[in-house]
Design an enzyme around this catalytic site. Structure first.
Site, PDB file in Angstrom:
ATOM      1  CB  SER A  99      -1.051  -0.081   1.314  1.00 46.27           C
ATOM      2  OG  SER A  99      -1.942   0.946   1.044  1.00 46.27           O
ATOM      3  CG  ASP A 242      -2.686   4.361  -1.303  1.00 45.53           C
ATOM      4  OD1 ASP A 242      -3.385   3.944  -2.489  1.00 45.53           O
ATOM      5  OD2 ASP A 242      -2.837   3.480  -0.526  1.00 45.53           O
ATOM      6  CG  ASP A 244      -2.882  -0.635  -2.265  1.00 49.51           C
ATOM      7  OD1 ASP A 244      -2.925   0.768  -2.130  1.00 49.51           O
ATOM      8  OD2 ASP A 244      -3.422  -1.349  -1.568  1.00 49.51           O
ATOM      9  CG  ASP A 246      -6.159   0.932  -0.701  1.00 48.50           C
ATOM     10  OD1 ASP A 246      -5.504   1.734  -0.432  1.00 48.50           O
ATOM     11  OD2 ASP A 246      -5.991  -0.207   0.168  1.00 48.50           O
TER      12      ASP A 246
END
Length: 446
Positions: A99, A242, A244, A246
């Site tokens: 992440s 960010d 990833d 999400d």
């Protein structure tokens, strides 16, 4: 050794998260999901970290060794994995990502056949298998039962269609100038594409991943470049993902970052007034500002608070029958369109609000004033249980006596203590924070 944290298995790649551990985790997951198998397929995606190659190959080895066929789709956002797992009728989905963490770290996140994150109970079962050598040995197959692996490169189109379907068909982004920072991460292709296809003029920042620059001085955690670009190009809004994708951070037309709680409030009221909000309220976490709760109450809505972590937000949303919630940090869950936090789905709803309101982002995205709040992260040598720290109770009594709200917790993924204080008097709060930081640094870093 405990493997699963607040968001899957995460740590430094090559030391904690080795190829061997990734393979064992994949084997254990395959053994668990085999008991509930429908198609004997598992989807695997990743972000843009160099270590993703090592971990992906280890995961494929582990899954095929226990009889699973693997569908590899390469760099894609975490919410795309959740969507495509269900869409492609897989038994499970795996996202390789840490992440917002720096490139040195990586992680493994799991989704069930319906695109939902796994419960702590299921994670515990998988973790138990990881540590059970006999079970891992028994689960391995031979001959024609060994699984296969294939790479599919065109699934991005399915996800783009899903994103566009979340945006009102009567609206277009024509005439909007948007700056998008993709954090050199998993959204670097799909983000610009979907915004441009809907008609926006898009200025893209940090969309050239090299394996090591994910989240580096960019994206949701570092908005300096985005804020400057919004002012330079006189954009209507700035959006930062960010690593990833999400998570979403928003910058208004003046180049000022909008607080995550104000975003939650603005979207919650927008969905309520347009008849799209279900459950009579929204879900946020214990970190959210009290002003958000007060605003919801003033508009006849409730604010339900979960523990920190988007999976806990989702659990409470399902329990209360609510379709909207999120975290102050930028994880926003639009459950009608996504099974987990989705930065691009959230961005499209914010843009819909901007268009339908006819107002500037600086006004429409700030429906209330925040109460003074401060969050400080302290690096700690040890995570001593809070209830065992001598003198802490009297420190907290002093905070409460000054009419301040407090939340103190350890990070689930890093050796950090997070201290949150909130109160209507900023000066009193600042002094209380100085005292609290000093107290914890003495007892945890002595």
């Amino acid at each position: 050794m405990k493997l699963f944290g607040t968001d899957g298995v995460r740590g430094e790649a090559g030391s904690f998260l080795t190829a061997e551990l990734a393979m064992r985790v994949a084997m254990a997951a395959g053994i668990y999901f085999s008991a509930h198998a429908r198609t004997k397929k598992i989807l695997v995606g990743k972000d843009t970290r160099r270590s993703g190659y090592m971990i992906e190959n280890a995961i494929v080895t582990g899954l095929t060794a226990v009889g699973y066929d693997v569908v590899q789709i390469g760099p894609m956002p975490t919410p795309a994995i959740a969507f495509l797992t269900e869409n492609m009728r897989c038994d499970a989905g795996i996202m390789i990502s840490a992440s917002h963490n720096p490139y040195e770290d990586n992680g493994i996140k799991f989704f069930d056949a319906h695109g939902n994150k796994l419960s702590e109970e299921i994670e515990a079962q998988i973790e138990a298998i990881v540590h059970d050598k006999a079970r891992l040995d028994e689960g391995q197959v031979t001959g024609k039962n060994i699984g296969s692996a294939k790479r599919i490169d065109d699934v991005i189109g399915r996800y783009i269609v899903q994103l566009k379907n979340s945006f009102c068909r009567d609206l277009t982004l024509q005439g909007l100038r948007i700056v998008l920072d993709t954090a050199n991460g998993a959204g670097y292709k799909v983000g610009p594409t979907v915004l441009e296809e809907l008609g926006a003029e898009v200025i893209v920042l940090h969309d050239k991943p090299n394996g090591f620059n994910i989240n580096e001085g960019c994206g949701a955690l570092h908005t300096k470049d985005l804020r400057e670009a919004v002012k330079q190009y006189r954009a209507d809004i700035g959006l930062a993902l960010d690593g990833d994708a999400d998570r979403l951070i928003v910058v208004d037309e003046n180049g000022d970052e909008v607080d995550g709680d104000q975003i939650l409030g603005a979207l919650g009221l927008f969905l309520h007034r347009s008849g799209q909000l279900s459950g009579g309220g929204i879900v946020a976490t214990v970190m959210s500002n009290q002003a958000l709760e007060d605003t919801m109450n003033e508009n006849g809505l409730k604010l339900f608070r979960s523990n920190v972590g988007d999976k806990y937000v989702l659990e409470l949303m399902r329990e209360k029958g609510i379709n909207f919630g999120g975290e102050q940090s930028g994880h926003i869950v639009m459950h009608d369109y996504a099974k987990t936090g989705d930065g691009l789905v959230s961005a499209l709803q914010i843009l819909a609000l901007l268009l339908t309101s006819g107002q500037k982002a600086s006004k429409v995205l700030r429906p209330f004033k925040l109460y003074p709040q401060k969050l400080v992260n302290i690096k700690v040598k040890t995570k001593k249980p809070l209830d065992q720290i001598e003198g802490l109770s009297s420190e907290l009594e002093a905070v409460e006596g000054a009419h301040m709200r407090h939340l103190i917790r350890y990070s689930g993924t890093e050796n950090k203590l997070r201290i949150l204080l909130e109160g209507k008097d900023a000066k009193v709060m600042e002094k209380a924070m100085e005292r609290m930081v000093s107290f914890f640094e003495k007892v945890l870093n002595a």
